[in-house]
Each structure stands twice: as structure tokens, then as C-alpha cells.
Design an enzyme around this catalytic site. Sequence first.
Site, PDB file in Angstrom:
ATOM      1  N   GLN A 150       2.888  10.131   1.045  1.00 29.49           N
ATOM      2  CA  GLN A 150       4.186   9.452   1.057  1.00 29.49           C
ATOM      3  C   GLN A 150       5.039   9.811  -0.167  1.00 29.49           C
ATOM      4  OE1 GLN A 150       2.342   5.398   2.041  1.00 29.49           O
ATOM      5  NE2 GLN A 150       4.327   5.318   3.065  1.00 29.49           N
TER       6      GLN A 150
ATOM      7  N   CYS B 172       6.035   0.172   7.081  1.00 29.85           N
ATOM      8  CA  CYS B 172       5.617   1.311   6.265  1.00 29.85           C
ATOM      9  C   CYS B 172       6.781   1.710   5.370  1.00 29.85           C
ATOM     10  CB  CYS B 172       5.235   2.470   7.190  1.00 29.85           C
ATOM     11  SG  CYS B 172       4.692   3.944   6.301  1.00 29.85           S
ATOM     12  N   LEU B 173       6.484   2.005   4.109  1.00 32.10           N
ATOM     13  CA  LEU B 173       7.556   2.373   3.180  1.00 32.10           C
ATOM     14  C   LEU B 173       8.226   3.680   3.586  1.00 32.10           C
ATOM     15  CD1 LEU B 173       5.928   1.355  -0.238  1.00 32.10           C
ATOM     16  CD2 LEU B 173       7.626   0.103   1.106  1.00 32.10           C
TER      17      LEU B 173
ATOM     18  N   HIS C  36      -2.692   7.479   6.874  1.00 37.50           N
ATOM     19  CA  HIS C  36      -1.720   8.373   6.231  1.00 37.50           C
ATOM     20  C   HIS C  36      -2.408   9.652   5.738  1.00 37.50           C
ATOM     21  CE1 HIS C  36       2.194   6.450   6.043  1.00 37.50           C
ATOM     22  NE2 HIS C  36       1.675   5.319   5.602  1.00 37.50           N
TER      23      HIS C  36
ATOM     24  N   GLY D 163       0.828  -1.201   0.000  1.00 37.18           N
ATOM     25  CA  GLY D 163       0.000   0.000   0.000  1.00 37.18           C
ATOM     26  C   GLY D 163       0.857   1.243   0.000  1.00 37.18           C
TER      27      GLY D 163
ATOM     28  N   HIS E  86      -4.430   1.392   7.506  1.00 35.06           N
ATOM     29  CA  HIS E  86      -3.087   1.992   7.612  1.00 35.06           C
ATOM     30  C   HIS E  86      -2.947   3.140   6.598  1.00 35.06           C
ATOM     31  CE1 HIS E  86       1.521   1.432   7.812  1.00 35.06           C
ATOM     32  NE2 HIS E  86       1.337   2.251   6.787  1.00 35.06           N
ATOM     33  N   GLU E  87      -3.427   2.900   5.365  1.00 32.39           N
ATOM     34  CA  GLU E  87      -3.284   3.923   4.312  1.00 32.39           C
ATOM     35  C   GLU E  87      -4.214   5.115   4.554  1.00 32.39           C
ATOM     36  OE1 GLU E  87      -0.701   3.617   2.661  1.00 32.39           O
ATOM     37  OE2 GLU E  87      -0.381   1.492   3.044  1.00 32.39           O
TER      38      GLU E  87
END
Length: 173
Positions: free
Chosen positions: A51, A95-96, A141, A46, A137-138
Site C-alpha cells: 500500500q 481499506c486505506l 494485501h 492496518g 485483510h492485511e
Amino acid sequence: MTTRPILIHPDPRLKKRCDPVTEVTEELRLAAAEMLETMYDAPGVGLAGPQVGLMKRILVMDCVKDPEATPRPMVLMNPEITWTSETLNTYEEGCLSIPDQYADVSRPAEVRVRWLGLDGREAEEHFTDLWATCVQHEIDHLNGKLFIDYLTPLKRQLITRKMEKLKRERARL
Ligand code: NI
């Protein structure tokens, strides 16, 4: 296809609430395609707009992990959680924007989400398992929230210090 650089925590853009998408422009379509490419390339399941510095309520995801299975790239704009299960599920999240750091986070095990698709249509779906965790989670963000915000202040600080160090090292290269 082009990938976009992924912002690393701490970054003020990762702490901001994003603006709703008001129009599906060609620019936004391109951004969505590049976000998917960036996510697959990372690799991750995701990725949310902020991000990559895009401060709009847009996220991409694909939680099909089996490389033999058909991928399911999804683009969700203005996503809204319309229902959450009382049952919780705990996943070790990463997380990226916080590379190589993982921690257990408990969230509703199932959620129903409504969003605007790239075709300009509203869609709604019931998510379970990894999909449910990922979409929550997304969406976090898009509200300036990271998975480390669910951890104790001490753990969060430890991870943040590691990320500051990583950013200093990368800046020196
Ligand atoms: Ni993330």
C-alpha cells in the site's frame, strides 16, 4: 516522523504477490515505523507494505480503537496463518487504498498467525474479533488481494470506477 503516500486502487502494485523479508535491515525498521505513522495518521487499523509501494511481506496493525486505551502497534513480517476457525465473522471492511468504500466481508472469526518480529524472533498469536479480520485483510494485501475481490463482479466494478474517478480528480489538483 514521516508518513508515506498510500497507493489508491487500481494500481498494479496492489495486485502483486510480495517477496518474503530475508533480512531485518535498518531500512526496513524505518519503513515499519513510517508505515505505523502513516496508518495512525490516516487513520486506519492496518496497513500492508504494497500500500506504500514496499513489495515485501510486512504489515502493521493496531486494532485498539478506544482512544483512552493503551495503543498496541504491531509489525508482522512473513506472516503465515497456521490455523483458522470454522466459525465465520462478518465485518464491514474498508481499506486505506479504497477510501470511503465499505462492504460486508465474511472471514474466519479466529485465526492463529506466526510471523517474524522486528527483533528477528518468531512469534505466534491467536487473534479474535477485529484483530482476526484485520490480520487476514492485511495478509491478503501481501498476496495481491483486496477486500473488494470478495464482492460480486458488479460491486467490484462500481467501486473500481469510483476510484478511477477519484484518482483523475486528485491528479488534476
Ligand atoms: Ni486494505
